[in-house]
Design a protein around this motif. Structure first.
Motif, PDB file in Angstrom:
ATOM      1  N   LEU A   1      29.363   8.063  46.686  1.00 40.41           N
ATOM      2  CA  LEU A   1      29.786   7.288  47.844  1.00 40.41           C
ATOM      3  C   LEU A   1      31.277   6.969  47.785  1.00 40.41           C
TER       4      LEU A   1
ATOM      5  N   TRP B   1      33.085  10.113  48.832  1.00 41.11           N
ATOM      6  CA  TRP B   1      32.999  10.364  50.277  1.00 41.11           C
ATOM      7  C   TRP B   1      33.910   9.416  51.053  1.00 41.11           C
ATOM      8  N   ARG B   2      34.005   8.166  50.598  1.00 36.85           N
ATOM      9  CA  ARG B   2      34.906   7.232  51.278  1.00 36.85           C
ATOM     10  C   ARG B   2      36.360   7.689  51.143  1.00 36.85           C
TER      11      ARG B   2
ATOM     12  N   LEU C   1      29.851   6.992  55.353  1.00 38.15           N
ATOM     13  CA  LEU C   1      28.420   7.097  55.127  1.00 38.15           C
ATOM     14  C   LEU C   1      27.896   5.869  54.389  1.00 38.15           C
ATOM     15  N   ARG C   2      26.608   5.629  54.569  1.00 34.09           N
ATOM     16  CA  ARG C   2      25.895   4.645  53.758  1.00 34.09           C
ATOM     17  C   ARG C   2      24.858   5.368  52.912  1.00 34.09           C
ATOM     18  N   VAL C   3      24.443   4.729  51.841  1.00 31.16           N
ATOM     19  CA  VAL C   3      23.516   5.350  50.902  1.00 31.16           C
ATOM     20  C   VAL C   3      22.208   4.579  50.905  1.00 31.16           C
TER      21      VAL C   3
ATOM     22  N   ALA D   1      24.878   7.809  42.592  1.00 29.05           N
ATOM     23  CA  ALA D   1      25.031   7.565  44.034  1.00 29.05           C
ATOM     24  C   ALA D   1      26.328   6.816  44.328  1.00 29.05           C
TER      25      ALA D   1
ATOM     26  N   ASP E   1      27.015  -1.407  52.348  1.00 31.21           N
ATOM     27  CA  ASP E   1      27.051   0.051  52.268  1.00 31.21           C
ATOM     28  C   ASP E   1      25.756   0.630  51.725  1.00 31.21           C
ATOM     29  N   ILE E   2      24.834  -0.224  51.308  1.00 37.83           N
ATOM     30  CA  ILE E   2      23.644   0.235  50.598  1.00 37.83           C
ATOM     31  C   ILE E   2      22.386  -0.168  51.375  1.00 37.83           C
TER      32      ILE E   2
ATOM     33  N   ARG F   1      24.702  17.427  44.505  1.00 41.94           N
ATOM     34  CA  ARG F   1      25.942  16.819  45.008  1.00 41.94           C
ATOM     35  C   ARG F   1      26.901  17.873  45.574  1.00 41.94           C
TER      36      ARG F   1
ATOM     37  N   LEU G   1      33.088  -1.346  46.653  1.00 41.31           N
ATOM     38  CA  LEU G   1      32.107  -1.230  47.718  1.00 41.31           C
ATOM     39  C   LEU G   1      31.447  -2.580  47.968  1.00 41.31           C
TER      40      LEU G   1
END
Length: 899
Positions: free
Chosen positions: A722, A725-726, A732-734, A718, A765-766, A885, A761
């Protein structure tokens, strides 16, 4: 209006106090200085006495040895003169006459009154002087060095020296020095008198007219003498114990008398006191009047509350710009502020009267001292209740709780508390209130009163009651769920152990239910489950419990059985009843089931063991062809399923090989339709069994202990996603699920923070998702770990909320940000019961300041309805299924409104 002052006879005015204190200070000053002066005079006198004593002692310590040495030297000179004449070397008949003539000629210069010559044998062979019979005749008596003639009262210093007697050899010359008044007269100094003591009596005195009353051993000042004298005892510097003691009396006269010494400071004190008395009198009078004006103004303000009138009385205090003037200014400002605060407080009270909450003030015994208008609206009581016990308005079943709380406050075990009580009313409808009370203690630590706020929570209570019911019952069938079932099993087995009875646990699974779901749809399957459970429940005894375990599985609890045969009788009754077809959509369906039974205490004594054995017995019934009942005691293979053991081994290998994949499912913002959060899910594909669902392998991972390594692998996948994606510009957040073993690990939070920092991170963000069972079954333990994660910056979400584990009071204690509404509620949201349940959860979340996420949204109608109900986020197949993914990355690129 001038306030009436207290009569002077009843109080001591400041003026009188000042005069008394001033007189007291002068008196203490005079007494103190007198004492100090007397002490200084005495110290000075002692110093002077010590000085004279030391001077006199030093003088005689030098003089007496010198006199003694002079006597010895004179004796040696006498011997030398006699030996020089060689008289004693002549014939025996003539030498004594010659010596006698010689001594007579020298008598004018002779210092010794008597003289003896002793032969070498120590016998007296010659004597010269007036004393003869009283002088010692032996050598031993002579060697003492001193002699006292008791007949004459004279004392002699005996000095002996060897002398040559010619052919007779060495003889002894003995000289007697008179120790008398003349001797003392030669030793006296001005203001000094000497007294010689020896042989236990006074030998001589230098002043016969002055009585010598100072015996040896009384050194110091003798004030009883006239004049006063200082006595010093000086022993004659000779080693003989018969040597006399010289008592020196030195006259002592003070240079200044005590009266003269004290007169000057006392006169100065009197003058200073007189000046202070005259100088402070008028000033004190004026100052006292100014201080009295402060008192009068304060009393007037306390009685009337007028700042203007009080300021007029303060005019004397402003006469001089000093501290009293400053106090008057401060007092005026304080009065103005008090007046402003009174007005502000009246405004607050008026505002408080508009609120629905009731504010109460109680005394130590729970009687009402003051009540806000909200109390009268809450209780619908029009009359004043001052002095009435609060228990008069509380439901009789809750009175003991209120009294217990008052006792706790009285014992100082708590200073504030919160409880819920019902109010009495005549309508028959329960009216619930929440009381927040705080104890007020006085300076001695004793309870002085109780203050509190009461608010009507009837609607909230009803919602909580509904949620509590939902927490303990299945949303579809309204049957007890796992939590309630396990609790009832514990109670049943505890009762059975006391009465030597049996308890049966029956695991029931519908045969081929998946075919009904696939052919008729989920809603038809739900209706079938409801009908099946209703038919089954009608066949049970009053104390039996039917619970839904999940899906098409049910668990039946049969307590208070005499033996296994009773359980078989109930099973036969159920089989007979369920042979009848079940009507569904104008069609009759025959439903069969497989049932496994475990007996307490024959098969197991713990809840887990009973459920596990009943499940195995049910699985065994399915393997034997379904549509039958099997008892665990009849199964030949009780070691467990080979398939389960094989799956367990394959899972351990898959975790070691890092074959567990992370799949991703978007969570959509209900208001904007944008994807803001991505939930990470674990998926496992086995080469032999194919895709194995999390419901199967997650419990196995937890039981075998590999859940931590499995969860860590999903976490790292994950984080990698993440970070990617950043880099692509997605904010986004996970959201990631955490098991009980992971949450309760001692290094879990530290490991998360370290790995987040390593990837650039932050915890914000989580979103940490924990199931309702993990978070709320062990609140005391879980709350501490969730609180630590929340303080670090992680968001906390409760997953599967409403499935049967939580209570509202526990939610108050948890550091939670989001609630995820379970899919079973979302599927029934279009039904009245399901709608009210979901609505209650949403209202509860908003009351607690929590966000809500609805799981299992499968169509646009459901999404629209949930959005209108106030749901914050939506998740389900309507938006996207869980994806690997690569597929999720493509899904993000294909969405034009992606975040």
């Amino acid at each position: 209006m001038t306030p009436q002052a207290t009569p002077l006879s009843k109080r001591l005015t400041i003026r009188h106090q000042a005069l008394i204190r001033l007189a007291g200070v002068m008196l203490v000053l005079m007494l103190g200085i007198s004492f100090i002066g007397a002490n200084a005079f005495h110290t000075r006198q002692q110093r002077e006495i010590t000085q004279k004593l030391e001077v006199t002692r030093s003088f005689y310590e030098q003089t007496l040895p010198r006199v003694e040495a002079q006597w010895v030297e004179t004796a040696a000179q006498m011997k030398s003169r006699i030996e020089f004449t060689r008289i004693l070397e002549g014939s025996t008949d003539l030498r004594w006459a010659a010596l006698n003539s010689f001594l007579t000629a020298q008598s004018e210069f002779l210092e010794f009154s008597n003289l003896l010559v002793l032969s070498p044998q120590g016998k007296q062979i010659y004597h010269y002087g007036s004393e003869n019979a009283s002088l010692p005749a032996t050598l031993d008596a002579i060697q003492v060095g001193w002699h006292f003639a008791s007949s004459t009262g004279d004392m002699y210093r005996i000095i002996q020296t060897p002398i040559w007697l010619g052919h007779e050899g060495q003889g002894t010359l003995v000289l007697f020095k008179s120790f008398n008044v003349s001797t003392l007269q030669a030793l006296i100094t001005p203001e000094t008198h000497l007294h010689a003591y020896g042989f236990g009596r006074l030998i001589a005195s230098s002043n016969p007219f002055m009585p010598a009353d100072g015996e040896p051993g009384r050194e110091g000042l003798h004030e009883d003498a006239e004049p006063p004298v200082i006595q010093i005892d000086m022993r004659w510097p000779h080693a003989s114990p018969l040597a006399p003691t010289l008592v020196v009396h030195r006259e002592f006269r003070d240079s200044i008398s005590l009266t003269e010494f004290m007169l000057r400071p006392l006169t100065a004190i009197v003058m200073v006191a007189l000046m202070l008395w005259l100088g402070l009198g008028r000033w004190l009078t004026r100052s006292v009047r100014r201080i009295e004006s402060l008192e009068n103004a304060t009393r007037l303000y306390a009685e009337v509350g007028s700042v203007t009138e009080a300021s007029r009385l303060l005019a004397p205090a402003h006469a001089t710009h000093d501290e009293i003037d400053d106090v008057a200014d401060t007092l005026e400002n304080m009065m103005k502020r008090v007046q402003e605060r009174d007005a502000e407080q009246r405004t607050y009270l008026e505002t408080l009267a508009m609120l629905e909450e009731a504010v109460l003030e109680l005394d130590c015994d729970g009687r009402v001292v003051h009540a806000s208008p909200g109390w009268y609206r809450l209780t619908r009581c029009p009359d004043s209740i001052k002095g009435t016990s609060i228990t008069e308005f509380i439901h009789r079943d809750d009175v003991s709780a209120m009294r217990s709380l008052c006792d706790i406050f009285m014992r100082r075990e708590k200073s504030q508390a919160q409880l819920r009580v019902r109010l009495r009313n005549d309508s028959g409808i329960e009216q619930w209130t929440e009381c927040r009370l705080i104890a007020q203690f006085d300076l001695n630590g004793q309870l002085a009163g109780i203050r509190g706020v009461l608010r009507d929570i009837t609607q909230t209570y009803l919602h909580e009651k509904q949620i509590t019911h939902m927490a303990l019952h299945d949303a579809l069938t309204d049957l007890p769920n796992r939590v309630l079932l396990e609790d009832r099993i514990k109670i049943a087995t505890r009762m059975a152990s006391r009465g030597a009875q049996r308890v049966a646990i029956c695991f029931i699974d519908l045969d081929h239910f998946k075919k009904i779901n696939d052919s008729l749809g989920h809603k038809a399957g739900d209706r079938l489950l409801i009908a099946f459970s209703s038919t089954l429940r009608n066949q049970l005894r009053a104390g039996d419990t039917l619970a839904r375990w999940g899906g098409d599985e049910f668990v039946l609890l049969l307590p208070e059985l005499a033996d296994e045969e009773d359980a078989r009788g109930v099973a036969r009754k159920i089989e007979t009843a369920l042979r009848q077809p079940i009507a569904l959509d104008d069609t009759d369906y025959t439903v069969t089931f497989s049932m496994g039974v475990a007996m307490y205490p024959d098969d197991a004594s713990e809840v887990e063991g009973l459920l596990s054995h009943a499940d195995r017995a049910m699985f065994y019934a399915k393997t034997q062809g379904r549509n039958q009942t099997c008892f665990f005691g009849e199964i030949t293979d009780k070691g467990g399923s080979k398939r389960e053991l094989y799956v367990q081994n394959r899972l351990i290998e898959a975790v070691a090989a890092k074959s567990i994949e992370a799949w991703f499912q978007p969570i959509m913002d209900a208001s904007t339709g944008e994807c803001q959060v991505v939930e990470v899910l674990a998926r496992w594909h086995d080469s032999e069994f194919g895709w194995i669902g999390p419901a199967t392998f997650i419990p196995i991972a937890e039981s075998t202990g590999v859940i931590r390594e499995l969860g860590h692998q999903i976490w790292l996948q994950a984080l990698n996603a993440l970070v990617a994606w950043r880099e692509q510009g997605y904010t986004l957040r996970v959201a990631i699920n955490v098991s009980k073993r992971q949450l309760f690990s001692g290094i879990f939070s530290e490991q998360l923070v370290t790995e987040l920092a390593a990837n650039g991170l932050s915890p914000a963000d989580i979103i940490i998702e924990v199931t309702e069972s993990v978070a709320l079954l062990d609140v005391a333990h879980a709350s501490e770990h969730l609180e630590d994660l929340h303080k670090i910056g992680f968001h906390i979400a409760i997953d599967d909320f409403g499935t049967g584990y939580s209570a509202l009071s526990q939610l108050h204690e948890m550091s939670v940000d989001e609630l995820k509404i379970d899919i079973s509620f979302v599927r029934r949201v279009h039904e009245p019961a399901g709608f009210s349940m979901v609505q209650a959860i949403i209202h509860l979340s908003k009351a607690l300041g929590l966000k809500t996420i609805a799981e299992g949204v499968e169509d646009e109608t459901t999404a629209t309805l949930l959005t209108s109900m106030g749901t914050d986020y939506l998740q389900g197949y309507h938006f996207a299924k869980p994806m690997p993914r690569a597929d999720f990355d493509q899904w993000l690129k294909d969405r034009p409104a992606a975040s």
